[in-house]
Design an enzyme around this catalytic site. Structure first.
Site, mmCIF file in Angstrom:
data_model
loop_
_atom_site.group_PDB
_atom_site.id
_atom_site.type_symbol
_atom_site.label_atom_id
_atom_site.label_comp_id
_atom_site.label_asym_id
_atom_site.label_seq_id
_atom_site.Cartn_x
_atom_site.Cartn_y
_atom_site.Cartn_z
ATOM 1 N N ASP A 143 9.334 -11.563 7.072
ATOM 2 C CA ASP A 143 10.773 -11.634 6.778
ATOM 3 C C ASP A 143 11.561 -12.470 7.780
ATOM 4 O OD1 ASP A 143 10.727 -10.056 4.417
ATOM 5 O OD2 ASP A 143 10.446 -8.275 5.659
ATOM 6 N N ASP A 175 7.711 -11.850 -2.444
ATOM 7 C CA ASP A 175 8.960 -12.017 -1.694
ATOM 8 C C ASP A 175 8.856 -13.174 -0.699
ATOM 9 O OD1 ASP A 175 8.083 -9.429 -2.440
ATOM 10 O OD2 ASP A 175 9.676 -8.456 -1.310
HETATM 11 N N1 GLY Z 1 11.785 -8.162 0.376
HETATM 12 C C1 GLY Z 1 11.900 -6.771 0.212
HETATM 13 C C2 GLY Z 1 12.489 -6.363 -1.066
HETATM 14 O O1 GLY Z 1 12.810 -7.187 -1.903
HETATM 15 O O2 GLY Z 1 12.676 -5.167 -1.226
#
Ligand code: GLY
Length: 371
Positions: free
Chosen positions: A87, A148
Site C-alpha cells: 500500500d 488492489d
Molecule cells: N485495498 C484494500 C481495500 O480495498 O479494502
C-alpha cells in the site's frame, strides 16, 4: 450538478481539518471517522483530498493542512511505520507525490522516490509479483498477489520516468502482466487474490480475502482493476492494458442494480439486507474517466461508458452522498470495507470520499489526478 457536489465536498473537508487535527481518518463508526496517527493503509486519501481542495479553491487553509500531512509521511517513511505492505503506492502517491505535482517541491519528490524504493523491494523475481502483505518468505503471504496492487504500480512507473532507472517500471510491468493473466478471468471478472509457490513461481489458485467467495467478483477489486489497468496503459501504452480495463468496466457496468451503485460483491445474493459498496462505484467512475481519456473519440463503446459514468455519479450524488447533511463528516454513505470480515459494512470510508472527490474534479475541471 458536479460543481454543487464539489462545493459541498470542499465545505465538509474544511470542517474536517479542525476535527481531524494531525490525525488521519480511516472508516466511520456511527458516522464518526475513526482516526489514527498515520499507520493505516488509508492515510494517503486525506492528503489527496486536501491537495484537490487546494487546487480547486487556492485557499491557504487547505495548503497548510496538506503540507502538514507531508511531514507526517516523512516521519512514517523514516520510521518505516506500518510500511511492510504494497500500500506504499496508495500512501505516497496521494501525499508526497501530490505535493510534488502541485508545488514542484524537491523534498517531496525525493520522498516519493524513497517510497518507490521501498515498494520496489517488495518485488519478488521468483514469482514476478509485488508481494501484497507480510514479509519475504512468509508462509501465508509470500507468494500472494492481490488486485488492489494495480493501483500501487503508478508509483513505480513514475519513479522510472523521474529517475531514468527502468527497474521500477520493469517490476510494475511484470506485476501487471501477471495480474492480467491470473487475476482476470475469461469472462472479464476478477479474483481478489492469487497464490503462487513463492520459490518456484508455479501458479496455485485464485481466492478471495474480502469478497463473497473464492470464485466470486468482489466489486471493489473489479474497480481497482478497471482503474489500475487504465493507469498502466497511461504509463506504458501497452494496448492490452487498455483492453483489459475496458472489458472489466463493461463487466462492472452491465451488472449494476437500478440505482447504478454497486453491491459489495457481484455474486452475493441480493436481498433487502445486501450491503452496497459506494466506494467501488466511485473508484470505477475515476477508472472509466481515465480509460475514456485514452480511447479514440469515435470508439464504439464511448457512449456506453460515458452513460455509465453519468448514471453512476448521479446515483452516488442523489442517493449516497451527504449533500443536505452539512454536519456530516463523510461525503459518501454506505461504503463497505469488508462485509465478509464483518468490518464496517455501511459506513463512510475515506477512500470512497477521496475517489468521489477525484471524480468530481475530473468531471468539473478535467483534473488528471495524481496517479
Ligand atoms: N485495498 C484494500 C481495500 O480495498 O479494502
Amino acid at each position: 450538478m458536479w460543481n454543487l457536489a464539489m462545493e459541498d465536498a470542499v465545505a465538509k473537508t474544511r470542517s474536517n481539518i479542525g476535527r481531524f487535527g494531525p490525525l488521519f481518518p480511516h472508516v466511520s463508526n456511527n458516522d464518526v471517522y475513526a482516526l489514527n496517527d498515520n499507520r493505516a493503509w488509508t492515510a494517503g486519501f486525506w492528503p489527496g483530498m486536501l491537495w484537490l481542495c487546494y487546487e480547486y479553491t487556492k485557499d491557504e487553509t487547505f495548503l497548510t493542512a496538506a503540507r502538514n500531512t507531508t511531514e507526517s509521511f516523512r516521519d512514517r517513511l523514516a520510521q518505516r511505520k506500518a510500511l511492510n505492505t504494497h500500500d506504499i503506492g496508495f500512501l505516497y502517491t496521494l501525499s508526497a507525490k501530490a505535493h510534488w505535482i502541485v508545488l514542484e517541491d524537491e523534498f517531496a519528490k525525493q520522498m516519493t522516490i524513497d517510497a518507490a524504493d521501498l515498494l520496489l523491494a517488495r518485488f519478488r523475481p521468483q514469482t514476478g509479483i509485488i508481494q501484497a502483505w507480510g514479509s519475504e518468505g512468509d508462509e501465508e503471504y509470500g507468494g500472494r498477489m492481490i488486485i488492489d496492487c494495480m493501483m500501487n504500480l503508478p508509483l513505480l512507473y513514475w519513479a522510472s520516468e523521474i529517475t531514468g532507472d527502468r527497474r521500477y517500471s520493469d517490476a510494475a510491468v511484470q506485476h501487471a502482466d501477471k495480474s492480467r493473466r491470473f487475476l482476470i478471468r475469461g469472462d472479464d471478472s476478477s479474483y481478489h487474490t492469487f497464490y503462487f509457490n513463492r520459490e518456484t513461481g508455479d501458479a496455485i489458485r485464485g481466492g478471495t480475502h474480502q469478497g463473497y467467495a473464492d470464485g466470486s467478483t468482489w466489486t471493489r477489486g473489479q474497480a481497482w482493476g478497471i482503474y489500475g489497468f487504465a493507469l498502466s496503459y497511461r504509463y506504458t501504452r501497452n494496448p492490452l492494458y487498455l483492453e483489459t480495463s475496458l472489458r472489466m468496466a463493461r463487466y462492472f457496468l452491465e451488472r449494476l442494480p437500478e440505482d447504478f451503485v454497486a453491491y459489495w460483491d457481484f455474486d452475493a445474493p441480493v436481498n433487502a439486507d445486501t450491503k452496497r459498496d459506494s466506494s467501488a462505484s466511485a473508484i470505477t467512475v475515476c477508472g472509466i474517466l481515465e480509460l475514456l481519456g485514452h480511447l479514440p473519440i469515435d470508439h464504439a463503446e464511448r457512449d456506453f461508458l460515458e452513460d455509465g459514468v453519468h448514471c453512476s455519479m448521479t446515483g452516488l450524488i442523489r442517493h449516497y452522498s451527504t449533500i443536505g447533511k452539512p454536519d456530516a463528516q463523510g461525503l459518501l454513505e454506505r461504503g463497505s470495507y469488508s462485509v465478509r470480515g464483518g468490518a464496517s459494512p455501511d459506513d463512510y470510508m475515506i477512500w470512497g470520499d477521496y475517489y468521489y472527490m477525484e471524480a468530481l474534479m475530473r468531471l468539473e475541471q478535467g483534473h488528471p489526478a495524481y496517479w
